[in-house]
Motif scaffolding. Structure first.
Motif, PDB file in Angstrom:
ATOM      1  N   ALA A  54       1.098   4.168  -2.863  1.00  0.00           N
ATOM      2  CA  ALA A  54       0.843   5.570  -2.513  1.00  0.00           C
ATOM      3  C   ALA A  54       2.014   6.470  -2.900  1.00  0.00           C
ATOM      4  O   ALA A  54       1.821   7.642  -3.239  1.00  0.00           O
ATOM      5  CB  ALA A  54       0.564   5.688  -1.011  1.00  0.00           C
ATOM      6  N   CYS A  55       3.221   5.922  -2.850  1.00  0.00           N
ATOM      7  CA  CYS A  55       4.412   6.716  -3.178  1.00  0.00           C
ATOM      8  C   CYS A  55       4.629   6.827  -4.679  1.00  0.00           C
ATOM      9  O   CYS A  55       5.334   7.727  -5.145  1.00  0.00           O
ATOM     10  CB  CYS A  55       5.650   6.097  -2.529  1.00  0.00           C
ATOM     11  SG  CYS A  55       5.706   6.281  -0.724  1.00  0.00           S
TER      12      CYS A  55
ATOM     13  N   ALA B 293       3.275   8.446   3.134  1.00  0.00           N
ATOM     14  CA  ALA B 293       3.534   8.682   1.706  1.00  0.00           C
ATOM     15  C   ALA B 293       4.013  10.104   1.449  1.00  0.00           C
ATOM     16  O   ALA B 293       4.682  10.380   0.452  1.00  0.00           O
ATOM     17  CB  ALA B 293       2.287   8.379   0.893  1.00  0.00           C
TER      18      ALA B 293
ATOM     19  N   VAL C 262      -1.177   6.860   4.340  1.00  0.00           N
ATOM     20  CA  VAL C 262      -1.392   8.166   3.694  1.00  0.00           C
ATOM     21  C   VAL C 262      -0.417   9.208   4.232  1.00  0.00           C
ATOM     22  O   VAL C 262       0.199   9.967   3.456  1.00  0.00           O
ATOM     23  CB  VAL C 262      -2.849   8.643   3.899  1.00  0.00           C
ATOM     24  CG1 VAL C 262      -3.015  10.061   3.357  1.00  0.00           C
ATOM     25  CG2 VAL C 262      -3.809   7.691   3.204  1.00  0.00           C
TER      26      VAL C 262
ATOM     27  N   SER D 214       0.828  -1.211   0.000  1.00  0.00           N
ATOM     28  CA  SER D 214       0.000   0.000   0.000  1.00  0.00           C
ATOM     29  C   SER D 214       0.860   1.258   0.000  1.00  0.00           C
ATOM     30  O   SER D 214       0.551   2.237  -0.683  1.00  0.00           O
ATOM     31  CB  SER D 214      -0.931   0.008   1.217  1.00  0.00           C
ATOM     32  OG  SER D 214      -1.851  -1.059   1.159  1.00  0.00           O
TER      33      SER D 214
END
Length: 254
Positions: free
Chosen positions: A159-160, A250, A247, A155
């Motif tokens: 996100a990155c 990231a 989140v 995940s």
């Protein structure tokens, strides 16, 4: 002594600028409660303290002080000596010096400086994941070859995007891994190695994932000296909760 004073800043320039640690606690209390805290006629039976450093670990409430008292303050181990800097150990300065000729052995300052080993370029975000055997009871896997550690890393990578963080796994050694390799749970680790690896890191931000049983005095004092941000040192922090951090983390990708 002037050369020592000039050298001193170089000896303390390592270690990440920011350290954040996830001390993972055992999974959902309901799954483990019947083993860790049996009941008698519908009443919960008091259980002995399961020690974790200066605390006890309860599967429901997490860490709590022994005997209900706050732990005694201990003098930190990692204070910088306010006097004159000490001569470094064999892990640093003397590795860059050529051994003196025997006939000049009386001169402790003899030797010709070798070119210093170049320090690797600083990385942005690094995530280090405990892959030792103690993680079997913390993040046992889903039976399909995956686990919470892998789900979290996948995940975070998504996100990155192109600004991928550096991923490493550690037990008896530390190495680069991919998300799928994070579910391996074998080998041993210890606080001294963890501290040495962190001191050598050039990451700007380091996320360090291990189990709550590693929250012992030596590692705790080191992290305190680095003003690290800790999760799971109080209360519970199961592996599944790492997903809530994606989140925000990231934002540190570069």
């Amino acid at each position: 002594m002037k050369w020592l004073l000039l050298l001193w800043p170089c000896l303390v320039m390592a270690a990440p600028l920011e350290i954040e640690v996830y001390f993972l606690t055992p999974p959902a209390a309901a799954q483990w409660e019947r083993y860790l805290a049996p009941r008698l006629n519908g009443m919960r039976v008091a259980q002995a303290c399961e020690p974790v450093g200066d605390y006890c670990l309860d599967p429901v409430i997490g860490l709590y002080p022994r005997n209900g008292k706050a732990p005694e303050e201990k003098e930190p181990k990692f204070e910088i000596d306010e006097g004159l800097p000490q001569l470094p150990t064999s892990t640093s300065v003397d590795r860059s010096l050529v051994n003196c000729d025997a006939k000049y052995a009386f001169d402790i300052f003899c030797g010709e400086a070798r070119p210093e080993k170049k320090v690797g370029a600083a990385s942005g975000l690094e995530v280090w994941v405990d892959t030792s055997s103690s993680m079997r009871g913390i993040d046992p896997g889903d039976g399909k070859g995956s686990c919470q550690r892998a789900a979290f890393l996948e995940s975070l990578l998504a996100a990155c995007g192109k600004k991928r963080p550096v991923l490493k796994g550690f037990d008896t050694s530390i190495r680069n891994i991919d998300a799928a390799s994070s579910c391996v749970s074998q080998g041993l680790n210890d606080a001294k190695r963890m501290i040495e690896w962190m001191e050598e890191s050039t990451a700007k931000k380091l996320i360090f994932i291990t189990d709550v049983y590693e929250y012992q005095a030596e590692l705790s004092q080191y992290l305190e000296s680095k003003h690290a941000k800790l999760h799971g040192d109080r209360g519970t922090f199961p592996a599944s909760k790492m997903m809530d951090m994606v989140v925000e983390l990231a934002k540190a990708c570069e």
